[in-house]
Design a protein around this motif. Structure first.
Motif, PDB file in Angstrom:
ATOM      1  N   GLY A   7       0.795  -1.220   0.000  1.00 52.41           N
ATOM      2  CA  GLY A   7       0.000   0.000   0.000  1.00 52.41           C
ATOM      3  C   GLY A   7       0.828   1.270   0.000  1.00 52.41           C
ATOM      4  N   LEU A   8       2.143   1.145   0.100  1.00 48.94           N
ATOM      5  CA  LEU A   8       3.018   2.324   0.097  1.00 48.94           C
ATOM      6  C   LEU A   8       3.514   2.601  -1.315  1.00 48.94           C
ATOM      7  CD1 LEU A   8       5.176   1.567   3.257  1.00 48.94           C
ATOM      8  CD2 LEU A   8       3.214   3.100   3.096  1.00 48.94           C
ATOM      9  N   GLU A   9       3.664   3.878  -1.635  1.00 43.47           N
ATOM     10  CA  GLU A   9       4.182   4.274  -2.943  1.00 43.47           C
ATOM     11  C   GLU A   9       5.710   4.289  -2.908  1.00 43.47           C
ATOM     12  OE1 GLU A   9       2.493   4.933  -5.813  1.00 43.47           O
ATOM     13  OE2 GLU A   9       0.758   4.161  -4.708  1.00 43.47           O
ATOM     14  N   MET A  14      11.322   0.793  -0.054  1.00 46.13           N
ATOM     15  CA  MET A  14      12.769   0.614  -0.032  1.00 46.13           C
ATOM     16  C   MET A  14      13.402   1.429   1.093  1.00 46.13           C
ATOM     17  SD  MET A  14      15.533   0.543  -3.068  1.00 46.13           S
ATOM     18  CE  MET A  14      16.357   2.088  -3.214  1.00 46.13           C
ATOM     19  N   MET A  15      12.946   2.654   1.289  1.00 41.36           N
ATOM     20  CA  MET A  15      13.516   3.501   2.341  1.00 41.36           C
ATOM     21  C   MET A  15      13.264   2.886   3.726  1.00 41.36           C
ATOM     22  SD  MET A  15      14.868   5.759   0.467  1.00 41.36           S
ATOM     23  CE  MET A  15      15.389   7.033   1.580  1.00 41.36           C
ATOM     24  N   GLY A  27      22.715 -12.765  12.382  1.00 41.09           N
ATOM     25  CA  GLY A  27      21.854 -13.845  12.833  1.00 41.09           C
ATOM     26  C   GLY A  27      20.381 -13.491  12.840  1.00 41.09           C
ATOM     27  N   GLN A  28      20.048 -12.197  12.738  1.00 45.42           N
ATOM     28  CA  GLN A  28      18.650 -11.790  12.689  1.00 45.42           C
ATOM     29  C   GLN A  28      18.141 -11.795  11.249  1.00 45.42           C
ATOM     30  OE1 GLN A  28      18.694  -7.919  14.707  1.00 45.42           O
ATOM     31  NE2 GLN A  28      17.508  -8.859  16.346  1.00 45.42           N
ATOM     32  N   THR A  29      16.849 -11.896  11.105  1.00 48.93           N
ATOM     33  CA  THR A  29      16.220 -11.926   9.796  1.00 48.93           C
ATOM     34  C   THR A  29      15.112 -10.880   9.746  1.00 48.93           C
ATOM     35  OG1 THR A  29      16.675 -14.280   9.539  1.00 48.93           O
ATOM     36  CG2 THR A  29      14.936 -13.373   8.177  1.00 48.93           C
ATOM     37  N   LEU A  30      15.006 -10.201   8.618  1.00 50.29           N
ATOM     38  CA  LEU A  30      13.915  -9.268   8.373  1.00 50.29           C
ATOM     39  C   LEU A  30      13.095  -9.815   7.217  1.00 50.29           C
ATOM     40  CD1 LEU A  30      12.427  -6.540   8.680  1.00 50.29           C
ATOM     41  CD2 LEU A  30      14.097  -5.577   7.078  1.00 50.29           C
ATOM     42  N   ILE A  31      11.791  -9.910   7.407  1.00 47.46           N
ATOM     43  CA  ILE A  31      10.885 -10.327   6.343  1.00 47.46           C
ATOM     44  C   ILE A  31      10.071  -9.111   5.936  1.00 47.46           C
ATOM     45  CG2 ILE A  31       8.909 -11.772   5.735  1.00 47.46           C
ATOM     46  CD1 ILE A  31       9.989 -13.786   7.857  1.00 47.46           C
ATOM     47  N   ILE A  32      10.109  -8.783   4.641  1.00 48.67           N
ATOM     48  CA  ILE A  32       9.290  -7.680   4.152  1.00 48.67           C
ATOM     49  C   ILE A  32       8.239  -8.235   3.199  1.00 48.67           C
ATOM     50  CG2 ILE A  32      11.103  -5.944   4.426  1.00 48.67           C
ATOM     51  CD1 ILE A  32      11.413  -6.053   1.314  1.00 48.67           C
ATOM     52  N   ILE A  33       7.107  -7.562   3.168  1.00 44.42           N
ATOM     53  CA  ILE A  33       6.038  -7.927   2.238  1.00 44.42           C
ATOM     54  C   ILE A  33       5.750  -6.695   1.395  1.00 44.42           C
ATOM     55  CG2 ILE A  33       3.688  -8.783   1.987  1.00 44.42           C
ATOM     56  CD1 ILE A  33       4.044  -9.980   4.844  1.00 44.42           C
ATOM     57  N   ASN A  34       5.929  -6.815   0.091  1.00 47.16           N
ATOM     58  CA  ASN A  34       5.760  -5.701  -0.841  1.00 47.16           C
ATOM     59  C   ASN A  34       4.684  -6.018  -1.864  1.00 47.16           C
ATOM     60  OD1 ASN A  34       8.050  -4.709   0.442  1.00 47.16           O
ATOM     61  ND2 ASN A  34       9.036  -4.060  -1.437  1.00 47.16           N
ATOM     62  N   ASP A  35       4.078  -4.979  -2.411  1.00 43.83           N
ATOM     63  CA  ASP A  35       3.083  -5.150  -3.472  1.00 43.83           C
ATOM     64  C   ASP A  35       3.716  -5.677  -4.748  1.00 43.83           C
ATOM     65  OD1 ASP A  35       0.735  -4.244  -2.158  1.00 43.83           O
ATOM     66  OD2 ASP A  35       1.431  -2.180  -2.358  1.00 43.83           O
ATOM     67  N   ARG A  36       4.955  -5.255  -5.003  1.00 47.92           N
ATOM     68  CA  ARG A  36       5.627  -5.647  -6.246  1.00 47.92           C
ATOM     69  C   ARG A  36       7.040  -6.126  -5.943  1.00 47.92           C
ATOM     70  NH1 ARG A  36       4.775  -0.257  -5.776  1.00 47.92           N
ATOM     71  NH2 ARG A  36       2.917  -0.098  -7.045  1.00 47.92           N
ATOM     72  N   ARG A  37       7.628  -6.788  -6.898  1.00 46.51           N
ATOM     73  CA  ARG A  37       8.998  -7.312  -6.737  1.00 46.51           C
ATOM     74  C   ARG A  37       9.964  -6.124  -6.598  1.00 46.51           C
ATOM     75  NH1 ARG A  37      10.747 -12.420  -8.083  1.00 46.51           N
ATOM     76  NH2 ARG A  37      12.977 -12.607  -8.376  1.00 46.51           N
TER      77      ARG A  37
END
Length: 71
Positions: A7-9, A14-15, A27-37
């Motif tokens: 939902g973000l433009e 990315m920012m 050792g930490q992991t970040l999972i992001i969910i984006n509208d597009r690749r």
């Protein structure tokens, strides 16, 4: 840690992701969910030495699992 960027433009997803990655420890992991690749993000991750795995979801969004390279 999961961050939903749907939902973000651009360039907000990315920012937000790059800012959160500064807090990521080895050792930490970040999972992001984006509208597009997030093609431009991949270039940044390569330059910064992060590992990532991209999976397209059933709803068309992309889930990217990012981790700090231990090397």
């Amino acid at each position: 840690m999961i961050m939903d960027n749907r939902g973000l433009e651009p360039p907000q997803p990315m920012m937000r992701t790059l800012a959160k990655l500064e807090e990521l420890e080895e050792g930490q992991t970040l999972i992001i969910i984006n509208d597009r690749r997030p093609m431009f993000l991949f270039e940044q991750l390569d330059e910064l030495g992060f590992l990532y795995l991209t999976e397209q979801q059933e709803d068309g969004s992309y889930r990217v699992t990012i981790s700090r390279n231990a090397g």
